[in-house]
Design a protein around this motif. Structure first.
Motif, PDB file in Angstrom:
ATOM      1  N   LYS A 105       4.839  -6.741   5.313  1.00 22.54           N
ATOM      2  CA  LYS A 105       5.544  -5.693   6.804  1.00 22.54           C
ATOM      3  C   LYS A 105       5.987  -5.022   6.685  1.00 22.54           C
ATOM      4  O   LYS A 105       6.367  -4.129   7.502  1.00 22.54           O
ATOM      5  CB  LYS A 105       3.829  -6.455   7.797  1.00 22.54           C
ATOM      6  CG  LYS A 105       5.325  -7.633   8.324  1.00 22.54           C
ATOM      7  CD  LYS A 105       4.787  -8.564   9.036  1.00 22.54           C
ATOM      8  CE  LYS A 105       6.159  -9.540   9.189  1.00 22.54           C
ATOM      9  NZ  LYS A 105       5.955 -10.645   8.526  1.00 22.54           N
ATOM     10  N   GLU A 106       7.343  -5.874   6.330  1.00 19.76           N
ATOM     11  CA  GLU A 106       8.590  -5.054   6.190  1.00 19.76           C
ATOM     12  C   GLU A 106       8.683  -3.671   4.725  1.00 19.76           C
ATOM     13  O   GLU A 106       9.835  -3.238   5.083  1.00 19.76           O
ATOM     14  CB  GLU A 106       9.191  -6.100   5.883  1.00 19.76           C
ATOM     15  CG  GLU A 106       9.491  -6.799   4.521  1.00 19.76           C
ATOM     16  CD  GLU A 106       7.997  -7.583   3.675  1.00 19.76           C
ATOM     17  OE1 GLU A 106       8.529  -8.889   2.817  1.00 19.76           O
ATOM     18  OE2 GLU A 106       7.681  -8.005   4.690  1.00 19.76           O
ATOM     19  N   PHE A 107       7.231  -3.805   4.416  1.00 13.63           N
ATOM     20  CA  PHE A 107       6.878  -1.928   3.551  1.00 13.63           C
ATOM     21  C   PHE A 107       7.046  -1.279   4.219  1.00 13.63           C
ATOM     22  O   PHE A 107       5.594  -1.252   4.994  1.00 13.63           O
ATOM     23  CB  PHE A 107       7.029  -2.852   1.429  1.00 13.63           C
ATOM     24  CG  PHE A 107       7.805  -3.372   1.160  1.00 13.63           C
ATOM     25  CD1 PHE A 107       9.262  -2.892   1.177  1.00 13.63           C
ATOM     26  CD2 PHE A 107       7.495  -4.934   0.705  1.00 13.63           C
ATOM     27  CE1 PHE A 107      10.301  -3.956   0.352  1.00 13.63           C
ATOM     28  CE2 PHE A 107       8.451  -5.603   0.009  1.00 13.63           C
ATOM     29  CZ  PHE A 107       9.647  -5.333  -0.299  1.00 13.63           C
ATOM     30  N   SER A 108       6.936   0.541   3.859  1.00 16.29           N
ATOM     31  CA  SER A 108       6.290   1.257   3.802  1.00 16.29           C
ATOM     32  C   SER A 108       4.772   1.594   2.860  1.00 16.29           C
ATOM     33  O   SER A 108       5.024   0.721   2.429  1.00 16.29           O
ATOM     34  CB  SER A 108       7.081   2.295   3.166  1.00 16.29           C
ATOM     35  OG  SER A 108       6.542   2.453   2.265  1.00 16.29           O
ATOM     36  N   ALA A 109       3.767   2.476   3.504  1.00 14.27           N
ATOM     37  CA  ALA A 109       2.767   2.599   2.747  1.00 14.27           C
ATOM     38  C   ALA A 109       3.096   2.947   1.159  1.00 14.27           C
ATOM     39  O   ALA A 109       2.219   1.964  -0.017  1.00 14.27           O
ATOM     40  CB  ALA A 109       2.010   3.287   3.932  1.00 14.27           C
ATOM     41  N   PHE A 110       4.164   3.901   1.667  1.00 14.21           N
ATOM     42  CA  PHE A 110       4.396   4.293  -0.700  1.00 14.21           C
ATOM     43  C   PHE A 110       4.892   2.727  -1.049  1.00 14.21           C
ATOM     44  O   PHE A 110       4.401   2.756  -2.054  1.00 14.21           O
ATOM     45  CB  PHE A 110       5.275   4.910   0.348  1.00 14.21           C
ATOM     46  CG  PHE A 110       6.071   6.038  -1.631  1.00 14.21           C
ATOM     47  CD1 PHE A 110       5.178   5.985  -2.316  1.00 14.21           C
ATOM     48  CD2 PHE A 110       7.177   5.513  -1.442  1.00 14.21           C
ATOM     49  CE1 PHE A 110       5.850   7.466  -3.310  1.00 14.21           C
ATOM     50  CE2 PHE A 110       7.818   6.074  -2.777  1.00 14.21           C
ATOM     51  CZ  PHE A 110       7.005   6.558  -3.698  1.00 14.21           C
ATOM     52  N   GLU A 111       6.106   2.096  -0.465  1.00 13.12           N
ATOM     53  CA  GLU A 111       6.535   1.110  -1.171  1.00 13.12           C
ATOM     54  C   GLU A 111       5.165  -0.134  -1.644  1.00 13.12           C
ATOM     55  O   GLU A 111       5.663  -0.375  -2.425  1.00 13.12           O
ATOM     56  CB  GLU A 111       7.225   0.172  -0.103  1.00 13.12           C
ATOM     57  CG  GLU A 111       8.515   1.722  -0.229  1.00 13.12           C
ATOM     58  CD  GLU A 111       9.685   0.469   0.859  1.00 13.12           C
ATOM     59  OE1 GLU A 111      11.159   1.342   0.534  1.00 13.12           O
ATOM     60  OE2 GLU A 111       9.168   0.269   1.880  1.00 13.12           O
ATOM     61  N   ASN A 112       4.475  -0.229  -0.631  1.00 15.64           N
ATOM     62  CA  ASN A 112       3.385  -1.222  -0.517  1.00 15.64           C
ATOM     63  C   ASN A 112       2.374  -0.674  -2.136  1.00 15.64           C
ATOM     64  O   ASN A 112       1.983  -1.345  -3.164  1.00 15.64           O
ATOM     65  CB  ASN A 112       2.195  -1.218   0.106  1.00 15.64           C
ATOM     66  CG  ASN A 112       2.499  -2.006   1.318  1.00 15.64           C
ATOM     67  OD1 ASN A 112       3.115  -3.416   1.006  1.00 15.64           O
ATOM     68  ND2 ASN A 112       3.603  -2.090   2.070  1.00 15.64           N
TER      69      ASN A 112
END
Ligand code: ADP
Ligand code: MG
Length: 231
Positions: A105-112
């Protein structure tokens, strides 16, 4: 001819039985199951809650070792692999999608979508390109920087699909991925996944309670009383 057929086997589960030891109780969940998944196949796995669908997917995904029987993935017998080799095989060959998106939840879609690629040792440049390409294909080009809390349920599941595909797996194991979605989002997520499985020529086992979706897949595995009716 037999060699040709053998090469098309992506996953072979042979004589799988599974017993959980819960305190003094033995819970027999799977009873001598045989499944063969061909390359390019999208298969539904249906059955009432508690019949062992997740257990079966966990065994197919090398997350759990069966009490009896063998798992062969991409021509490799996984039964006697070390935990380390199972982890490597799982990371490179299998993508998981769950009922809840399970994004960080602490990461963006891209980072995930970046994360599993970096874990597998891909270069940052290659991982960035792959993440952008996948999220674009999934219709999320304008959501790259969004964190999961800012995404709709359907969008979050599409990010989860992108993450599952990030390391170009041969097999997708989807455990009721549309179970938390409304009918329109569920159909949409299913359609996208189905098209990707077919266009990439990979395989997918898709657990669901949705008979309408099950009908759209190539084949149905019905899990009942620990056994499979392979239709
Ligand atoms: P499904 O996904 O079809 O709902 P599961 O595979 O989650 O079914 O569970 C099948 C049965 O195994 C259930 O009775 C469940 O309580 C039991 N079970 C699942 N995981 C465990 C575990 N780790 N320990 C003991 N029993 C378990
Ligand atoms: Mg389950």
């Amino acid at each position: 001819m037999s060699k040709f057929i053998q090469n098309k086997n992506l996953l072979v589960l042979k004589n799988i039985s599974h017993i959980y030891n819960q305190d003094t109780q033995k819970i027999k969940v799977l009873n001598n199951i045989n499944i063969r998944v061909l390359k390019g196949e999208m298969i539904s796995l249906i059955g009432p809650s508690g019949t062992g669908k997740s257990t079966l997917l966990n065994i197919a995904g090398l997350l759990e070792s069966p009490t009896f029987g063998s798992v062969n993935l991409c021509g490799q017998d996984c039964t006697k692999l070390s935990e380390e080799n199972k982890t490597i095989l799982r990371g490179s060959k299998i993508g998981f999608i769950f009922q809840s998106h399970r994004l960080f939840k602490e990461f963006s879609a891209f980072e995930n979508v970046m994360l599993p690629q970096l874990i597998m040792g891909k270069s940052k440049i290659d991982a960035e390109k792959k993440s952008k390409d996948l999220l674009s294909v999934l219709g999320l080009k304008n959501r790259l920087e969004f964190r999961p809390a800012k995404l709709s349920g359907g969008e979050a599941q599409r990010v989860a699909i992108a993450r599952a595909l990030a390391n170009s797996p041969s097999l997708i194991l989807a455990d009721e991925p549309t179970g938390n979605l409304d009918a329109i989002s569920a159909n949409n997520v299913f359609d996208i996944l189905y098209k990707l499985v077919k266009s990439l020529d990979i395989s997918c086992i898709f657990a669901t309670h949705n008979n309408e979706l099950a009908k759209l897949m190539d084949r149905k595995l019905l899990l009942k009383n620990g056994s499979i009716d392979d239709e």
